[in-house]
Design a protein around this motif. Structure first.
Motif, PDB file in Angstrom:
ATOM      1  N   PRO A 234       0.839  -1.112   0.083  1.00  0.00           N
ATOM      2  CA  PRO A 234       0.036  -0.166   0.130  1.00  0.00           C
ATOM      3  C   PRO A 234       0.766   1.332   0.038  1.00  0.00           C
ATOM      4  CG  PRO A 234      -1.028  -1.671   1.400  1.00  0.00           C
ATOM      5  CD  PRO A 234       0.303  -2.143   1.042  1.00  0.00           C
ATOM      6  N   ALA A 235       1.958   1.207   0.716  1.00  0.00           N
ATOM      7  CA  ALA A 235       2.728   2.497   0.908  1.00  0.00           C
ATOM      8  C   ALA A 235       3.540   2.610  -0.506  1.00  0.00           C
ATOM      9  CB  ALA A 235       3.813   2.364   1.897  1.00  0.00           C
ATOM     10  N   LEU A 237       2.412   1.715  -3.623  1.00  0.00           N
ATOM     11  CA  LEU A 237       1.483   1.989  -4.479  1.00  0.00           C
ATOM     12  C   LEU A 237       1.114   3.584  -4.383  1.00  0.00           C
ATOM     13  CD1 LEU A 237      -0.740  -1.244  -4.181  1.00  0.00           C
ATOM     14  CD2 LEU A 237       0.684  -0.594  -6.089  1.00  0.00           C
ATOM     15  N   THR A 238       0.823   3.906  -3.128  1.00  0.00           N
ATOM     16  CA  THR A 238       0.609   5.459  -3.143  1.00  0.00           C
ATOM     17  C   THR A 238       1.625   6.224  -3.408  1.00  0.00           C
ATOM     18  OG1 THR A 238      -0.554   5.037  -1.098  1.00  0.00           O
ATOM     19  CG2 THR A 238       0.365   7.296  -1.271  1.00  0.00           C
ATOM     20  N   ALA A 239       2.871   5.750  -3.385  1.00  0.00           N
ATOM     21  CA  ALA A 239       4.353   6.562  -4.082  1.00  0.00           C
ATOM     22  C   ALA A 239       3.862   6.609  -5.498  1.00  0.00           C
ATOM     23  CB  ALA A 239       5.643   5.899  -3.725  1.00  0.00           C
ATOM     24  N   ALA A 241       1.552   6.391  -7.221  1.00  0.00           N
ATOM     25  CA  ALA A 241       0.283   7.261  -7.865  1.00  0.00           C
ATOM     26  C   ALA A 241       0.720   8.726  -8.012  1.00  0.00           C
ATOM     27  CB  ALA A 241      -0.646   7.215  -6.618  1.00  0.00           C
ATOM     28  N   ALA A 242       1.914   9.095  -7.298  1.00  0.00           N
ATOM     29  CA  ALA A 242       2.330  10.274  -7.547  1.00  0.00           C
ATOM     30  C   ALA A 242       2.915  10.899  -8.732  1.00  0.00           C
ATOM     31  CB  ALA A 242       3.356  10.743  -6.360  1.00  0.00           C
ATOM     32  N   ASP A 267      -5.812  -3.017  -3.356  1.00  0.00           N
ATOM     33  CA  ASP A 267      -4.791  -1.865  -2.895  1.00  0.00           C
ATOM     34  C   ASP A 267      -4.406  -1.139  -3.888  1.00  0.00           C
ATOM     35  OD1 ASP A 267      -4.814  -3.405  -0.600  1.00  0.00           O
ATOM     36  OD2 ASP A 267      -2.713  -4.500  -1.072  1.00  0.00           O
ATOM     37  N   ALA A 271      -5.309   3.258  -3.906  1.00  0.00           N
ATOM     38  CA  ALA A 271      -4.293   4.407  -4.235  1.00  0.00           C
ATOM     39  C   ALA A 271      -4.499   5.182  -5.149  1.00  0.00           C
ATOM     40  CB  ALA A 271      -2.925   3.630  -4.239  1.00  0.00           C
TER      41      ALA A 271
END
Length: 336
Positions: A234-235, A237-239, A241-242, A267, A271
């Protein structure tokens, strides 16, 4: 925008600009039926209902982007049968691996055009179409896509390596897309890469959608991340998405054969990322045990059922060597 392109985009993009209906991406064209990365493979894919055709892009010595799975071309062309090029065989280190053969960056476009494509998986797919087709340029593929109103899904191959030898590929890729009128978030284009740094650079060069490719093992060749497994958290994938619109994971990262599915699709969606897994192939050799037909590895099993499994998990598109099976599976789900 022309009426034709409007229809293409409406098939895949909702009013908000987000992908709605899952897209069928012809992996190197209809590469299960014609030698990969040939105009014949792309044309057949279009006829079979693909929404996007996928060229892997590598440069020639004179800086022209052409479609080959790798810059080493002995597996996909008849270069070894050309005595005039025998002296160009050599060994190079590509992304940390020693590779022996003939490389696109050592040939001009004119020289490459004298070669003919051959099947990369002859034991599974035969050689009936070997020697019939040449190596297409990205410009030729764009022209084909525009004529037939489909999208393009180019992959930048080994961008760090090519930049290191003075043949940077991101700039000419973006330039050709802009020349085609494709520099919008709703353009019928995705750019994909297994590396990270070049996607972040591309974020500042173009407005087309970017896809972070990921494999079940290993790490980006540019050394920007410890491994793909970390990127799939999850972390991670969030990165992603930037800078990216979505991810292109090895399908085993979503479901490994007949195993219980992972949470990767959910997940990624959490994101804000779309998910386009690869690669769906019809041969028993590539299918999970429950979907094979007979024991011949060359025989075709229940590919449409495999694709249906992933559509049920919520993927937003998928790469396949057999676009007819892909479009049929997608359309069957749409009509349920």
């Amino acid at each position: 925008m022309s009426a034709g392109w409007a229809l293409v985009l409406l098939a895949a993009v909702g009013h908000s600009g987000a992908m709605s209906d899952p897209i069928v991406i012809a992996h190197r064209g209809a590469s299960g039926l014609r030698p990969e990365h040939t105009i014949a493979a792309y044309m057949l894919a279009i006829e079979q209902g693909a929404d996007f055709i996928e060229p892997d892009l590598v440069p020639t010595k004179d800086g022209v982007l052409v479609a080959r799975h790798e810059n080493e071309i002995s597996e996909t062309t008849d270069v070894a049968a050309h005595p005039e090029f025998a002296a160009r065989k050599g060994t190079k280190t590509i992304d940390g691996a020693r590779v022996t053969g003939w490389f696109t960056e050592d040939f001009t476009l004119a020289e490459l055009k004298t070669l003919r494509a051959k099947e990369r998986l002859p034991l599974l797919r035969g050689t009936a179409h070997d020697g019939k087709f040449d190596v297409p340029t990205f410009a030729e593929i764009i022209a084909l896509a525009k004529t037939h109103k489909v999208g393009v899904y180019p992959e930048t191959k080994h961008p760090t390596y090519f930049a290191s030898i003075g043949l940077e590929t991101d700039t000419p890729l973006v330039a050709q897309l802009k020349a085609a009128g494709w520099d919008r978030a709703d353009a019928p284009v995705f750019i994909q890469s297994f590396e990270v740094a070049n996607l972040k650079r591309l974020k500042g060069m173009t407005r087309v959608r970017l896809i972070q490719l990921m494999d079940a093992k290993g790490a980006p060749a540019d050394g920007t991340q410890p491994n793909y497994a970390a990127m799939a958290t999850p972390a991670g994938l969030t990165a992603i998405a930037a800078y990216a619109y979505g991810i292109g994971p090895n399908k085993t990262m979503i479901r490994d054969g007949d195993a219980v599915p992972t949470s990767l699709v959910a997940d990624a969606h959490a994101a804000g990322l779309k998910v386009h897994p690869w690669t769906f192939r019809a041969e028993n050799f590539f299918l999970p045990a429950s979907l094979r037909s007979g024991i011949d590895p060359r025989g075709h099993g229940r590919l449409r059922d495999e694709i249906a499994r992933y559509l049920e998990l919520g993927v937003d598109g998928f790469f396949t060597d057999f676009p007819l099976d892909g479009s049929s599976a997608r359309d069957a789900r749409r009509l349920r």
